[in-house]
Design a protein around this motif. Structure first.
Motif, PDB file in Angstrom:
ATOM      1  N   VAL A 390       0.813  -1.221   0.000  1.00 17.50           N
ATOM      2  CA  VAL A 390       0.000   0.000   0.000  1.00 17.50           C
ATOM      3  C   VAL A 390       0.843   1.266   0.000  1.00 17.50           C
ATOM      4  N   GLY A 391       2.171   1.131  -0.118  1.00 20.28           N
ATOM      5  CA  GLY A 391       3.042   2.296  -0.130  1.00 20.28           C
ATOM      6  C   GLY A 391       2.987   3.079   1.170  1.00 20.28           C
ATOM      7  N   MET A 392       2.928   2.373   2.280  1.00 19.78           N
ATOM      8  CA  MET A 392       2.710   2.975   3.592  1.00 19.78           C
ATOM      9  C   MET A 392       3.698   4.101   3.883  1.00 19.78           C
ATOM     10  N   GLY A 393       3.170   5.245   4.311  1.00 17.18           N
ATOM     11  CA  GLY A 393       4.003   6.366   4.709  1.00 17.18           C
ATOM     12  C   GLY A 393       4.084   6.501   6.216  1.00 17.18           C
ATOM     13  N   ASP A 394       5.017   7.347   6.681  1.00 15.43           N
ATOM     14  CA  ASP A 394       5.254   7.548   8.105  1.00 15.43           C
ATOM     15  C   ASP A 394       5.534   6.217   8.795  1.00 15.43           C
ATOM     16  N   TRP A 395       6.319   5.402   8.147  1.00 14.28           N
ATOM     17  CA  TRP A 395       6.615   4.014   8.542  1.00 14.28           C
ATOM     18  C   TRP A 395       7.848   3.586   7.753  1.00 14.28           C
ATOM     19  N   PRO A 396       8.703   2.705   8.230  1.00 12.93           N
ATOM     20  CA  PRO A 396       8.568   1.770   9.362  1.00 12.93           C
ATOM     21  C   PRO A 396       9.130   2.291  10.684  1.00 12.93           C
ATOM     22  N   TYR A 397       9.605   3.520  10.689  1.00 16.55           N
ATOM     23  CA  TYR A 397      10.156   4.084  11.919  1.00 16.55           C
ATOM     24  C   TYR A 397       9.065   4.514  12.889  1.00 16.55           C
ATOM     25  N   ASN A 398       7.828   4.548  12.409  1.00 17.62           N
ATOM     26  CA  ASN A 398       6.710   5.044  13.203  1.00 17.62           C
ATOM     27  C   ASN A 398       5.485   4.178  12.915  1.00 17.62           C
ATOM     28  N   ASN A 399       4.459   4.305  13.755  1.00 14.75           N
ATOM     29  CA  ASN A 399       3.144   3.712  13.501  1.00 14.75           C
ATOM     30  C   ASN A 399       3.161   2.187  13.381  1.00 14.75           C
ATOM     31  N   TRP A 400       3.519   1.528  14.467  1.00 16.13           N
ATOM     32  CA  TRP A 400       3.438   0.068  14.511  1.00 16.13           C
ATOM     33  C   TRP A 400       3.245  -0.390  15.965  1.00 16.13           C
ATOM     34  N   TYR A 401       2.697  -1.574  16.098  1.00 17.39           N
ATOM     35  CA  TYR A 401       2.588  -2.271  17.380  1.00 17.39           C
ATOM     36  C   TYR A 401       3.176  -3.664  17.211  1.00 17.39           C
ATOM     37  N   ALA A 402       3.677  -4.224  18.306  1.00 13.47           N
ATOM     38  CA  ALA A 402       4.133  -5.610  18.321  1.00 13.47           C
ATOM     39  C   ALA A 402       3.913  -6.164  19.720  1.00 13.47           C
ATOM     40  N   GLY A 403       3.794  -7.472  19.815  1.00 10.37           N
ATOM     41  CA  GLY A 403       3.586  -8.070  21.126  1.00 10.37           C
ATOM     42  C   GLY A 403       3.872  -9.556  21.124  1.00 10.37           C
ATOM     43  N   ALA A 404       4.054 -10.107  22.314  1.00  9.28           N
ATOM     44  CA  ALA A 404       4.332 -11.535  22.472  1.00  9.28           C
ATOM     45  C   ALA A 404       3.915 -11.980  23.857  1.00  9.28           C
ATOM     46  N   ALA A 418      -2.410   3.726   9.527  1.00 12.43           N
ATOM     47  CA  ALA A 418      -2.024   3.549   8.123  1.00 12.43           C
ATOM     48  C   ALA A 418      -2.777   4.493   7.194  1.00 12.43           C
ATOM     49  N   GLU A 419      -3.121   5.697   7.668  1.00 12.27           N
ATOM     50  CA  GLU A 419      -3.901   6.594   6.819  1.00 12.27           C
ATOM     51  C   GLU A 419      -3.093   7.156   5.653  1.00 12.27           C
ATOM     52  N   LEU A 420      -1.766   6.956   5.638  1.00 13.14           N
ATOM     53  CA  LEU A 420      -0.956   7.405   4.502  1.00 13.14           C
ATOM     54  C   LEU A 420      -0.709   6.282   3.500  1.00 13.14           C
ATOM     55  N   ALA A 421      -1.532   5.248   3.533  1.00 11.93           N
ATOM     56  CA  ALA A 421      -1.490   4.201   2.506  1.00 11.93           C
ATOM     57  C   ALA A 421      -2.127   4.731   1.219  1.00 11.93           C
ATOM     58  N   PHE A 422      -1.637   4.257   0.068  1.00  9.65           N
ATOM     59  CA  PHE A 422      -2.148   4.715  -1.229  1.00  9.65           C
ATOM     60  C   PHE A 422      -2.262   6.249  -1.242  1.00  9.65           C
TER      61      PHE A 422
END
Length: 798
Positions: A390-404, A418-422
């Motif tokens: 989706v050509g994600m913007g403001d990422w991958p340094y920002n806007n993510w979650y992870a868990g375990a 992900a509002e900066l997709a497409f």
């Protein structure tokens, strides 16, 4: 309708250490919350008690609010909060919002007591954000806008009520975090009378509310919020199928929530400081990406769109969504919040981050083996692939979650913001109008690129990644143009009329739009069509970009096609290389045709000769093309013989253990075929268990699921039983239907047991399980198919 108990006891201490506790009746309303067309008089009653009420959002108390004596005239959108007072005790506050859609155009620009400006920390006091609360007459008066009253009935409404001073504090301090900036509020989900919402009840619950978000919230006049369901406010959780009206994945959502986010639109909402930044906004990109993630992986933050009302004031179009933190992980992976570590782009969110720090250390050392031991590699592959697609913007340094899960679970990444997709403006925060391999993966030191660079050194990982590409970019894949287009069109259609109300409320708020508000016709329609144009051909551009980067083989995977009806005995299957180039190798024992590590052909692989292959029993067929030493991505199909659903069966149910110890409940599920079955996205209704991404059951395998009350007690009673997962609910002692449903909501197998009639009395008496006695799966509703276990405690896992 979700309500409190009829009688609630709350201590009211006025100038003394000990207050008398009395049962106080709940206030009854002569009319339920909802949409209204004509004025009416609202009567309140509470037998034997006085009633105090407010209409400004304030919480009524024994000394606050008007004393009720005659019916209240209601002629415009109004929130009525009432409480009964008797004998020094105060009952539960009852809140009902009455919405008059036709009156929204009369909303005042300066309602008494509400702040009309906030200071942006980014811009400073010299450029305060000023705004009014009125609906823009230019938008409402435009014939192209249609009937605003009708538009407000096209989505559910979420009505929030809280004291005006508390709202002002939260709004003016929108970057502040923590419980000290959280305030009590009432929340009501109110459905309009549209047929698509028929049968949905809605709810009212008291909860906490605080600001949510980062710089995007700071730069916008329309702010985001978070709702937190805590005991201190009333119910400890929201227990309601909040996402029952969702455009996608409603059937697989949980009905228990600790927190949800009210997204205002983030970087792309029309009230953001500088109008040029949100020129391309559609309001649905973020939900599109999260819905696509669920379609790919079976996990992701679900969401719905609502009209938000705040103390009776229309506040715009909002996206309610799950926050993928430790509570979210516990809901969908099973267990307790305390068992999980959750991190995001800001750092630790919940739990102990020891394993997270170990994962980052392994990534920095480019230790692929250690990374694999700590990371859900397939899930990570899907996550990266989607964001590249989706050509994600403001990422991958920002806007993510992870868990375990601690102490031995693997980290999984989840999409967020992900509002900066497409995004039409290429390069804005590193965004791109569609598919590409992000150049930041070559140079960024953020966790996601670090993990990728550590893994890409391994040829086995690159081919496994290619397998995920083939799976999701195939004809029926979640990233195909048809799937992505349909997904986006459904979301866009859901908010098409609501955008008019958003335009009237916030379209003129941003600097640069004061005299030319954003509108549906001038802005939203062109932006919607621009995204659709980006989606056309996006799948091919993605594959080309991956090949150019060396992340996808030059040859396409083989095609596995069924040539006969799945209900007939046996099946004819064709396996062929596209274009006829290369040799095709396949297996029917679940083994990869390519031997990992060496790259040689697996010992059990067969080369495809002329003609179709006959399959006599349900079988997993896996195939690859080999051409000039290069292997294609994997084609992987479960070929069903004799039935149209996966060969799974509920075979044992312990619903009333000895001594009614609910911790010893269990449900047993068996794979009746010889083929491995993917459980991703499936769930067990009745007890609320969701199978995690990548969950499988081998041919002939058995799964045992138990409640999360006390797994240690279960292990002590059944020391040889391997528990496949835990659920958060309980089986009813009186009987209920338990269904295993797939990710599309179709029933795979079920049992509707009872504790009386012809059902085994020994199971109802306690201590013995129900065991299936006949059939190879499917739906077993009748008692003739079940018996009480001969062994006390049943035989889970055997």
């Amino acid at each position: 309708m979700l309500t409190r108990a009829a009688f609630t006891v709350i201590l009211l201490c006025i100038g003394c250490e000990d207050a008398r506790v009395d049962a106080v009746p709940e206030v009854r309303f002569s009319r339920e919350r909802g949409f209204c067309e004509t004025p009416f008089e609202l009567a309140l009653s509470a037998e034997g008690a006085a009633i105090r009420y407010t209409t400004d959002g304030a919480t009524p108390t024994a000394g606050r609010g008007a004393l009720y004596d005659t019916p209240i005239p209601i002629g415009a959108t109004t929130v009525v909060r009432a409480v009964a007072v008797a004998g020094g005790a105060v009952g539960a506050v009852a809140t009902h919002t009455f919405i008059f859609p036709a009156h929204v155009g009369r909303q005042p620009a300066r309602p008494a007591g509400y702040l009309t400006s906030v200071v942006s920390e980014r811009k400073g006091p010299s450029r305060a954000q000023t705004f009014d609360y009125a609906m823009d007459a230019r938008v409402l008066g435009d014939p192209a806008s249609g009937d605003i009253a009708s538009h407000l009935r096209d989505l559910p409404s979420l009505a929030v009520a809280l004291p005006v001073a508390d709202f002002n504090l939260i709004y003016a301090n929108h970057r502040r975090r923590g419980v000290e900036w959280e305030r009590a509020a009432s929340v009501e989900l109110i459905y309009p009378g549209a047929s698509r919402f028929a049968g949905f009840a809605g709810f009212q619950i008291d909860c906490g509310i605080r600001s949510h978000g980062g710089l995007a919230v700071d730069q916008a006049r329309k702010k985001s919020f978070r709702l937190l369901f805590k005991r201190q406010y009333g119910e400890g959780k929201l227990r309601y199928p909040l996402f029952e009206s969702a455009v996608h994945h409603a059937h697989s959502a949980t009905d228990r929530f600790d927190t949800v986010v009210l997204r205002a639109g983030g970087n792309t909402n029309w009230s953001k400081d500088d109008a040029w930044k949100h020129a391309s906004s559609t309001y649905v990109r973020d939900q599109l990406v999260r819905d696509t993630e669920i379609a790919m992986r079976g996990i992701g933050a679900r969401g719905i769109f609502v009209h938000l009302w705040l103390n009776g004031l229309y506040f715009g179009l909002y996206n309610i969504c799950e926050r993928p933190d430790a509570k979210f992980l516990a809901t969908y992976f099973g267990g307790q919040r305390s068992e999980f570590c959750s991190v995001n782009h800001h750092g630790l969110v919940d739990g102990d981050d020891t394993r997270w720090r170990q994962l980052l250390t392994a990534a920095r050392r480019s230790d692929a083996t250690a990374v694999r031991a700590l990371l859900d590699v397939d899930g990570f592959s899907d996550y990266v692939l989607l964001n590249w697609a989706v050509g994600m913007g403001d990422w991958p340094y920002n806007n993510w979650y992870a868990g375990a899960r601690a102490p031995s679970g693997k980290f999984t990444f989840l999409c967020w913001d992900a509002e900066l997709a497409f995004w039409a403006r290429a390069g804005y925060h590193y965004s791109h109008p569609g598919a590409r391999v992000s150049p930041l993966f070559r140079r960024s030191s953020a966790p996601i690129p670090l993990l990728w660079r550590a893994l890409e050194r391994d040829p086995d990982f690159l081919l496994a990644f290619a397998d995920r590409v083939a799976r999701h970019c195939g004809e029926d894949g979640a990233l195909s143009d048809d799937a992505m287009r349909s997904r986006f069109q459904r979301l866009a259609a859901a908010v098409e009329t609501a955008i008019v109300a958003e335009s009237a409320r916030w379209g003129d708020a941003a600097w640069g739009n004061e005299s030319r508000p954003r509108t549906r016709e001038r802005d939203w329609y062109p932006n919607r069509d621009a995204v659709l144009a980006m989606i056309d051909g996006n799948r091919d551009r993605l594959v080309a970009a991956l090949r150019a980067a060396g992340y996808y083989p030059r040859i396409d995977p083989p095609r596995i096609r069924r040539l006969s009806d799945p209900a007939v005995e046996g099946a004819l299957v064709s396996i062929a290389a596209p274009g006829g180039t290369g040799d095709v190798f396949y297996t029917t024992d679940g083994v990869d045709p390519r031997q990992p590590g060496t790259g040689a052909t697996a010992a059990s692989a067969h080369r495809v000769e002329e003609g179709p292959i006959r399959i006599s029993v349900t079988t997993r067929v896996r195939a690859r093309v080999r051409h000039r030493g290069e292997w294609s991505a994997l084609a992987d199909e479960l070929v069903l013989v004799g039935r149209a659903t996966p060969p799974l069966c509920i075979t044992e149910v312990m619903y009333r253990p000895a001594g009614d110890s609910e911790a010893l409940e269990f449900v047993e599920i068996r794979n009746t075929s010889t083929a491995l079955v993917d459980l991703t996205g499936m769930r067990l209704t009745g007890v609320g268990h969701h199978f995690a991404p990548g969950a499988t059951v081998p041919g002939g395998g058995v799964l045992v699921l138990i409640p999360d009350d006390d797994p240690a007690a279960f292990s002590a009673r059944y020391p040889s039983v391997a528990v496949a997962g835990v659920y958060r609910g309980h089986l009813s002692n009186d009987g209920e239907e338990v269904r295993l449903v797939d990710r599309d909501g179709a029933t795979v197998c079920s049992v509707a047991y009872r504790c009386d009639g012809p059902w085994p009395a020994e199971a109802a008496a306690g201590g013995r399980s129900l065991e299936l006695t006949d059939g190879a799966g499917g739906e077993h509703h009748g008692p003739a198919s079940w018996r009480a276990s001969e062994t006390p405690g049943g035989t889970p896992g055997r």
